[in-house]
Design a protein around this motif. Structure first.
Motif, short mmCIF file in Angstrom:
data_model
loop_
_atom_site.label_atom_id
_atom_site.label_comp_id
_atom_site.label_asym_id
_atom_site.label_seq_id
_atom_site.Cartn_x
_atom_site.Cartn_y
_atom_site.Cartn_z
N GLY A 144 75.15 64.35 57.43
CA GLY A 144 75.07 65.65 56.85
C GLY A 144 74.58 65.72 55.20
O GLY A 144 73.83 64.86 54.80
N THR A 145 74.85 66.73 54.77
CA THR A 145 74.40 67.20 53.35
C THR A 145 75.82 67.09 52.24
O THR A 145 76.84 67.03 52.86
N MET A 146 75.35 67.10 51.18
CA MET A 146 76.55 67.17 50.25
C MET A 146 76.16 68.01 49.08
O MET A 146 74.68 68.14 48.87
N LEU A 147 76.87 68.67 48.44
CA LEU A 147 76.66 69.45 47.16
C LEU A 147 76.84 68.33 45.95
O LEU A 147 77.96 68.06 45.67
N LEU A 162 72.01 68.62 49.47
CA LEU A 162 70.85 67.59 49.69
C LEU A 162 71.38 66.64 50.76
O LEU A 162 72.51 66.37 50.66
N PRO A 163 70.42 66.19 51.56
CA PRO A 163 71.28 65.15 52.60
C PRO A 163 71.65 63.90 52.10
O PRO A 163 71.21 63.41 50.84
N LEU A 164 72.71 63.51 52.50
CA LEU A 164 73.28 62.30 52.05
C LEU A 164 72.38 61.10 52.19
O LEU A 164 71.64 60.91 53.34
N HIS A 204 70.76 55.10 46.99
CA HIS A 204 70.98 56.12 47.58
C HIS A 204 72.34 56.77 47.53
O HIS A 204 73.38 55.96 47.38
N LEU A 205 72.11 58.12 47.48
CA LEU A 205 73.59 58.81 47.21
C LEU A 205 74.40 58.83 48.48
O LEU A 205 74.36 60.04 49.07
N ASP A 206 75.05 57.96 48.71
CA ASP A 206 75.96 57.84 50.07
C ASP A 206 76.93 57.03 49.73
O ASP A 206 77.05 56.18 48.94
N PHE A 207 78.06 57.20 50.74
CA PHE A 207 79.20 56.34 50.28
C PHE A 207 79.14 55.14 50.29
O PHE A 207 79.38 54.21 49.69
N GLU A 208 78.33 54.25 51.13
CA GLU A 208 78.12 52.88 51.46
C GLU A 208 77.23 52.53 50.58
O GLU A 208 77.41 51.41 50.16
N SER A 209 76.12 52.95 50.26
CA SER A 209 75.04 52.52 49.25
C SER A 209 75.82 52.54 47.61
O SER A 209 75.53 51.48 47.01
N LEU A 210 76.63 53.52 47.31
CA LEU A 210 77.09 53.36 46.08
C LEU A 210 78.06 52.36 46.13
O LEU A 210 78.29 51.78 45.01
#
Length: 297
Positions: A144-147, A162-164, A204-210
């Motif tokens: 999905g995307t996130m704001l 943008l896409p996560l 990468h701006l997603d939960f796992e990468s951060l």
């Protein structure tokens, strides 16, 4: 989302309520957000006039009331169990966990689904286009995307959907158009998480990468600091905020946040000694995860 398309939020609430058999829903919103409250009020009236809310919606036998609940302008009031306390007429104080009750016993003792505007606004689009369509956007584990709210020393601050999995560098350079006034990069803060240095801008701006990078995504608020900023001063600002926003019911939080602010103030004033760094580390270790809510995580 609320200002530009409140109906997708309302439709998401209707679908979610139908799915779990809930006949009453609340839009819980900061009472200071006057423009957004008006937008929701107008959209709810339009939905009622069309028969999408109320008794026997579209002759389906399903009825739903959606109520706006204005909450106090407090950080802790956004925690989901604190929301329930406020709606029931009490102070915004989160529940002790575990166990975690809302899905079994939430508002007025009823099973309660608590979710945010962004998630609920996705539901109509997923229903329309399917889960497979949604899963192809973003990263494998964070679809999905996130704001992303981009602020700080940036040429073009704003809110970007943008896409996560988009990289932090891409967000700053391609969308924020880089740092303003030619200042060099110092750090990125995602409030509530560890700062990100220049060496990790490709994250990468997603939960796992951060999480792997030692930080976290949180609510995707991205604050960029150039090298003209003092990190101690900025950290002190965050620390004061958490100290002032503590609801005060957990001693580890009330005392830990106050002690952290005091120690950082000593560094800012040039009165600290090296042992104070150890004191800060110990305060973090002793406080982390010991409150009722996520303020100490």
């Amino acid at each position: 989302l609320i200002r530009l398309n409140p109906h997708q939020l309302i439709e998401g609430i209707i679908i979610a309520s139908y799915a779990i058999g809930a006949n009453r829903s609340y839009i819980y919103i900061n009472g200071d957000y006057h423009e957004e409250i008006r937008a929701i009020e107008d959209a709810l009236q339009e939905a009622k006039d069309k028969g999408y809310i109320g008794e026997n919606i579209l002759k389906s036998g399903f009825s739903l009331d959606i109520n706006i609940y204005k909450c106090p302008n407090l950080y802790v009031a956004g925690e989901e169990t604190a929301m329930i306390e406020v709606i029931e007429g009490r102070e915004a104080k989160p529940w002790q966990k575990p166990p975690f009750y809302p899905a079994k016993r939430g508002i007025y003792g009823n099973p309660t689904l608590v979710n945010n505007t962004e998630t609920l606004s996705n539901i109509p689009h997923i229903i329309l286009k399917g889960g497979e369509w949604f899963s192809k956007i973003g990263s494998q584990k964070s679809p999905g995307t996130m704001l992303f709210t981009l602020t700080g020393d940036i040429k073009r601050p704003g809110v970007y959907e943008l896409p996560l999995g988009t990289t932090l560098k891409e967000l700053i350079i391609n969308y924020g158009q880089g740092l303003k006034n030619g200042t060099g990069f110092k750090a990125v803060f995602l409030p509530g998480n560890s700062p990100i240095p220049e060496s990790k801008l490709e994250v990468h701006l997603d939960f796992e990468s951060l999480k792997e990078a030692g930080s976290g995504l949180g609510c995707a608020s991205v604050i960029v600091f150039g090298n003209s900023n003092c990190i101690v001063d900025k950290t002190l600002d965050f620390s004061r905020f958490f100290m002032e926003e503590s609801c005060g019911q957990c001693p580890s939080c009330q005392m830990g946040t106050a002690n952290m602010a005091r120690l950082l103030q000593k560094i800012e004033d040039g009165q600290a000694v090296m042992d104070n760094i150890i004191d800060i580390e110990n305060t973090c270790k002793e406080s982390k995860g010991k409150g009722y809510c996520h303020l100490l995580t």
